[in-house]
Write a protein that holds these residues in place. Structure first.
Motif, PDB file in Angstrom:
ATOM      1  N   ILE A  20       0.840  -1.195   0.000  1.00  0.00           N
ATOM      2  CA  ILE A  20       0.000   0.000   0.000  1.00  0.00           C
ATOM      3  C   ILE A  20       0.874   1.244   0.000  1.00  0.00           C
ATOM      4  N   ALA A  21       1.873   1.274   0.877  1.00  0.00           N
ATOM      5  CA  ALA A  21       2.769   2.439   0.953  1.00  0.00           C
ATOM      6  C   ALA A  21       3.461   2.683  -0.383  1.00  0.00           C
ATOM      7  N   PHE A  22       3.907   1.629  -1.042  1.00  0.00           N
ATOM      8  CA  PHE A  22       4.579   1.759  -2.334  1.00  0.00           C
ATOM      9  C   PHE A  22       3.646   2.405  -3.360  1.00  0.00           C
ATOM     10  N   TYR A  23       2.444   1.871  -3.502  1.00  0.00           N
ATOM     11  CA  TYR A  23       1.528   2.392  -4.524  1.00  0.00           C
ATOM     12  C   TYR A  23       0.974   3.766  -4.169  1.00  0.00           C
ATOM     13  N   GLU A  24       0.807   4.051  -2.870  1.00  0.00           N
ATOM     14  CA  GLU A  24       0.415   5.413  -2.486  1.00  0.00           C
ATOM     15  C   GLU A  24       1.514   6.409  -2.844  1.00  0.00           C
ATOM     16  N   ALA A  25       2.780   6.002  -2.694  1.00  0.00           N
ATOM     17  CA  ALA A  25       3.897   6.879  -3.076  1.00  0.00           C
ATOM     18  C   ALA A  25       3.905   7.151  -4.578  1.00  0.00           C
ATOM     19  N   LEU A  26       3.319   6.242  -5.348  1.00  0.00           N
ATOM     20  CA  LEU A  26       3.208   6.437  -6.797  1.00  0.00           C
ATOM     21  C   LEU A  26       1.956   7.222  -7.186  1.00  0.00           C
ATOM     22  N   GLY A  27       1.153   7.609  -6.188  1.00  0.00           N
ATOM     23  CA  GLY A  27      -0.024   8.427  -6.451  1.00  0.00           C
ATOM     24  C   GLY A  27      -1.346   7.695  -6.499  1.00  0.00           C
ATOM     25  N   PHE A  28      -1.364   6.413  -6.141  1.00  0.00           N
ATOM     26  CA  PHE A  28      -2.618   5.661  -6.116  1.00  0.00           C
ATOM     27  C   PHE A  28      -3.260   5.809  -4.736  1.00  0.00           C
ATOM     28  N   ALA A  29      -4.468   6.362  -4.686  1.00  0.00           N
ATOM     29  CA  ALA A  29      -5.153   6.571  -3.406  1.00  0.00           C
ATOM     30  C   ALA A  29      -5.832   5.281  -2.945  1.00  0.00           C
ATOM     31  N   LEU A  30      -5.759   5.012  -1.654  1.00  0.00           N
ATOM     32  CA  LEU A  30      -6.409   3.852  -1.064  1.00  0.00           C
ATOM     33  C   LEU A  30      -7.915   4.082  -1.052  1.00  0.00           C
ATOM     34  N   LYS A  31      -8.668   3.151  -1.660  1.00  0.00           N
ATOM     35  CA  LYS A  31     -10.133   3.231  -1.682  1.00  0.00           C
ATOM     36  C   LYS A  31     -10.752   2.393  -0.572  1.00  0.00           C
ATOM     37  N   PHE A  32     -10.146   1.239  -0.301  1.00  0.00           N
ATOM     38  CA  PHE A  32     -10.750   0.273   0.615  1.00  0.00           C
ATOM     39  C   PHE A  32      -9.677  -0.687   1.087  1.00  0.00           C
ATOM     40  N   ARG A  33      -9.801  -1.089   2.332  1.00  0.00           N
ATOM     41  CA  ARG A  33      -8.879  -2.082   2.877  1.00  0.00           C
ATOM     42  C   ARG A  33      -9.670  -3.099   3.670  1.00  0.00           C
ATOM     43  N   ASP A  34      -9.340  -4.374   3.505  1.00  0.00           N
ATOM     44  CA  ASP A  34      -9.990  -5.442   4.254  1.00  0.00           C
ATOM     45  C   ASP A  34      -8.925  -6.127   5.095  1.00  0.00           C
ATOM     46  N   GLY A  35      -8.746  -5.644   6.310  1.00  0.00           N
ATOM     47  CA  GLY A  35      -7.776  -6.220   7.230  1.00  0.00           C
ATOM     48  C   GLY A  35      -6.360  -6.195   6.705  1.00  0.00           C
ATOM     49  N   THR A  36      -5.676  -7.315   6.866  1.00  0.00           N
ATOM     50  CA  THR A  36      -4.273  -7.406   6.454  1.00  0.00           C
ATOM     51  C   THR A  36      -4.103  -8.225   5.179  1.00  0.00           C
ATOM     52  N   HIS A  37      -5.219  -8.460   4.460  1.00  0.00           N
ATOM     53  CA  HIS A  37      -5.153  -9.370   3.320  1.00  0.00           C
ATOM     54  C   HIS A  37      -5.527  -8.779   1.973  1.00  0.00           C
ATOM     55  N   TYR A  38      -6.227  -7.635   1.943  1.00  0.00           N
ATOM     56  CA  TYR A  38      -6.717  -7.100   0.674  1.00  0.00           C
ATOM     57  C   TYR A  38      -6.846  -5.588   0.756  1.00  0.00           C
ATOM     58  N   ALA A  39      -6.469  -4.919  -0.321  1.00  0.00           N
ATOM     59  CA  ALA A  39      -6.662  -3.478  -0.425  1.00  0.00           C
ATOM     60  C   ALA A  39      -6.980  -3.129  -1.870  1.00  0.00           C
ATOM     61  N   ALA A  40      -7.819  -2.117  -2.029  1.00  0.00           N
ATOM     62  CA  ALA A  40      -8.183  -1.615  -3.353  1.00  0.00           C
ATOM     63  C   ALA A  40      -7.689  -0.182  -3.477  1.00  0.00           C
ATOM     64  N   LEU A  41      -6.981   0.098  -4.552  1.00  0.00           N
ATOM     65  CA  LEU A  41      -6.450   1.428  -4.809  1.00  0.00           C
ATOM     66  C   LEU A  41      -7.108   2.001  -6.060  1.00  0.00           C
ATOM     67  N   ASP A  42      -7.230   3.320  -6.080  1.00  0.00           N
ATOM     68  CA  ASP A  42      -7.876   3.995  -7.198  1.00  0.00           C
ATOM     69  C   ASP A  42      -6.934   4.041  -8.395  1.00  0.00           C
ATOM     70  N   GLY A  43      -7.283   3.264  -9.410  1.00  0.00           N
ATOM     71  CA  GLY A  43      -6.504   3.224 -10.641  1.00  0.00           C
ATOM     72  C   GLY A  43      -7.214   3.930 -11.787  1.00  0.00           C
ATOM     73  N   GLY A  44      -8.096   4.866 -11.461  1.00  0.00           N
ATOM     74  CA  GLY A  44      -8.867   5.546 -12.500  1.00  0.00           C
ATOM     75  C   GLY A  44     -10.062   4.699 -12.883  1.00  0.00           C
ATOM     76  N   SER A  45     -10.101   4.273 -14.126  1.00  0.00           N
ATOM     77  CA  SER A  45     -11.251   3.501 -14.592  1.00  0.00           C
ATOM     78  C   SER A  45     -11.223   2.046 -14.109  1.00  0.00           C
ATOM     79  N   ILE A  46     -10.113   1.622 -13.520  1.00  0.00           N
ATOM     80  CA  ILE A  46     -10.026   0.276 -12.946  1.00  0.00           C
ATOM     81  C   ILE A  46      -9.511   0.372 -11.511  1.00  0.00           C
ATOM     82  N   THR A  47      -9.696  -0.690 -10.773  1.00  0.00           N
ATOM     83  CA  THR A  47      -9.171  -0.782  -9.413  1.00  0.00           C
ATOM     84  C   THR A  47      -7.885  -1.587  -9.445  1.00  0.00           C
TER      85      THR A  47
END
Length: 116
Positions: A20-47
């Motif tokens: 998550i930290a890596f992709y947030e540093a690249l500008g992808f905003a965290l949309k949703f996180r499910d515990g320690t196993h899954y996270a969704a980042l905003d990739g524009g038209s895709i997640t």
């Protein structure tokens, strides 16, 4: 034929926080996180999804998530076209899904959100 939309790319991780930290540093905003196993980042038209082996449909692989109203029909079409069903259509807590390989071994997940 039912409409199908590529909506998600699922990447494997063994450290969700670091990924998550890596992709947030690249500008992808965290949309949703499910515990320690899954996270969704905003990739524009895709997640852009990050998943550990617990929640990843094919751990260690990049998987394309395809939204469709006809998960069962999509799985049948994959099998009829030379692909393989890894996990036949089933309902989990949030969606109906099927995990498949295409005819060249690439992973796909067909899914449809379940009514709430």
């Amino acid at each position: 034929m039912t409409e199908r939309q590529v909506r998600t790319v699922i990447l494997s991780t063994d450290d969700l926080d670091a990924s998550i930290a890596f992709y947030e540093a690249l500008g992808f905003a965290l949309k949703f996180r499910d515990g320690t196993h899954y996270a969704a980042l905003d990739g524009g038209s895709i997640t852009l999804a990050l998943a550990t082996a617990i929640d990843h449909p094919l751990p260690g692989s990049t998987v394309v998530g395809v939204r469709t109203e006809d998960v069962d029909g999509a799985a049948q079409a994959v099998e009829a076209s030379g692909g393989a069903i890894v996990k036949a259509p089933y309902d989990d807590a949030h969606e109906r899904r099927a995990v498949v390989y295409d005819n060249k071994g690439n992973g796909l997940v067909f899914y449809r959100p379940l009514p709430r």
